[in-house]
Design a protein around this motif. Structure first.
Motif, mmCIF file in Angstrom:
data_model
loop_
_atom_site.group_PDB
_atom_site.id
_atom_site.type_symbol
_atom_site.label_atom_id
_atom_site.label_comp_id
_atom_site.label_asym_id
_atom_site.label_seq_id
_atom_site.Cartn_x
_atom_site.Cartn_y
_atom_site.Cartn_z
ATOM 1 N N THR A 71 19.110 -41.757 38.620
ATOM 2 C CA THR A 71 18.411 -42.212 37.412
ATOM 3 C C THR A 71 17.049 -42.798 37.777
ATOM 4 N N LEU B 249 18.395 -37.375 30.752
ATOM 5 C CA LEU B 249 17.689 -38.658 30.811
ATOM 6 C C LEU B 249 16.191 -38.460 30.619
ATOM 7 N N ILE C 99 20.766 -35.781 34.587
ATOM 8 C CA ILE C 99 19.410 -36.272 34.840
ATOM 9 C C ILE C 99 18.402 -35.575 33.928
ATOM 10 N N VAL D 72 21.297 -48.014 33.441
ATOM 11 C CA VAL D 72 20.745 -46.666 33.214
ATOM 12 C C VAL D 72 19.853 -46.663 31.976
#
Length: 391
Positions: free
Chosen positions: A212, A34, A31, A284
């Motif tokens: 996400t 991301l 994460i 995602v």
């Protein structure tokens, strides 16, 4: 390690099938990557910048998918799997730290770490599974990883960012082809299909998608917190919340909610195992791109978007619908017409995007997603409604 230890390493049908806390701990590293990826997209809104960010995201996604397959096959509570997961977690954290400058001075750190993760994982599993069926798969994976790892290291040494991107795209293609075709070796029989624990595998993909979405929520909150609270920014923030809520609802009420049952009942269980990563990658990537667009829109609601920014906002919505359609097809054997219409709508909005402020563009993308979700809700409600003959 005794000769019987490798047998104990594999998950058993009677053992725990739920995700382990170590796996959720590992997800935190993904994460973080991301968030850095969406920030990179928001900061450098060029086509090359977006391509670089997508390659980085695809690489980090490959780390997550291969690690999840390990914990689906082997118990994360049996040595050396916990140590292996923690080692990979350190590697993905190092790659995440190098991500913002992966196409500049830290290319070797990013590419070399991914190569080290692949090679290290293979060596650990080969040693732990010696004399067992799973060792053959690890040996073949190591052969493929030696080839792709060389390309990752060479790409990290290339000074020109565009050439580095080209070399790494080839390397990533090798990794994805190897995984998708189960590490073929000329002259050797194909490896057996992946054996999976449906409850565990479904739960892992559900968890990572929801986490996400947490990244989209975090970016929205942080973006607003760094700006004066004005009506237009609050409106942009509300639009971001609406988008996140629809992205959650669409997944939770659709194929994502029945993923476990679909894997258990499917006569093509192996195909689901191999298509799941790609369907979820689309979703995602869509959330990450949306988060990048949200960050810019909240900062400058009335700024007219550039073509790359419009691609992030509209492309995020379209990419999510494509990913959901792929998942819907794999789970239910159909592609909803509403998703196709939604994708067409995002494409149709593209020519108009240069004439709209960012706030209006974000709202338009959210409304497309909301419209598709509404159609799906009505369709599901109609399926559940009793027929007149049963009343």
């Amino acid at each position: 390690m005794t000769d019987g230890a490798p047998r104990q390493l594999t998950r058993t049908a009677t053992g725990p099938q739920r995700a382990d806390l170590l796996e959720l701990f590992f997800d935190l590293a993904f994460i973080a990557s991301l968030t850095l990826t969406s920030q990179a997209m928001a900061a450098e809104q060029t086509w090359t910048g977006i391509a670089q960010a997508l390659l980085a995201l695809s690489t980090l996604w490959a780390v997550w998918v291969t690690t999840t397959l390990i914990t689906d096959t082997y118990s994360p509570r049996k040595r050396p799997i916990p140590q292996l997961i923690l080692g990979i977690m350190f590697g993905i954290m190092l790659m995440s730290a190098a991500l913002p400058t992966a196409f500049h001075e830290h290319g070797l750190i990013f590419g070399g770490t991914w190569a080290a993760i692949n090679l290290g994982r293979g060596l650990v599993l080969i040693r732990s599974l010696r004399g067992r069926e799973g060792q053959e798969r690890s040996l073949r994976a190591l052969v493929w990883n030696l080839g792709s790892g060389t390309l990752w290291v060479v790409g990290g040494l290339v000074a020109d960012p565009e050439w580095r991107l080209a070399v790494w795209l080839v390397a990533l293609g090798v990794d994805y082809v190897a995984f998708g075709f189960r590490f073929p070796i000329p002259g050797r029989a194909p490896l057996p299909q992946y054996r999976v624990a449906p409850e565990h595998l479904a739960e892992r993909y559900q968890q990572i998608y929801i986490l996400t979405l947490g990244e989209l929520v975090l970016v929205s909150v942080l973006s607003l917190s760094h700006q004066p609270f004005t009506p237009d920014r609050i409106a942009a923030f509300a639009t971001a919340f609406l988008t996140a809520a629809v992205l959650w609802w669409s997944y939770a009420q659709g194929a994502g909610a029945t993923l476990r049952a679909a894997i258990e009942a499917s006569p093509h269980r192996t195909r689901l195992v191999q298509t799941n990563p790609y369907a979820h990658w689309l979703m995602v990537a869509a959330v990450v791109g949306t988060a990048a667009g949200v960050e810019r829109i909240i900062a400058q609601p009335w700024e007219r978007p550039t073509a790359p920014m419009a691609a992030l906002v509209l492309g995020g919505a379209g990419l999510f619908l494509i990913g959901r359609a792929v998942l819907e097809h794999e789970v239910y054997g159909r592609v909803p017409l509403s998703h196709v219409v939604g994708v067409v709508a995002t494409i149709a909005l593209a020519p108009l995007s240069v004439h709209l402020p960012g706030l209006a563009l974000g709202l338009a993308a959210a409304l497309v997603l909301l419209g598709v979700a509404a159609v799906e809700f009505l369709r599901a409600r109609h399926r559940r409604a009793p027929s007149p003959a049963t009343l």
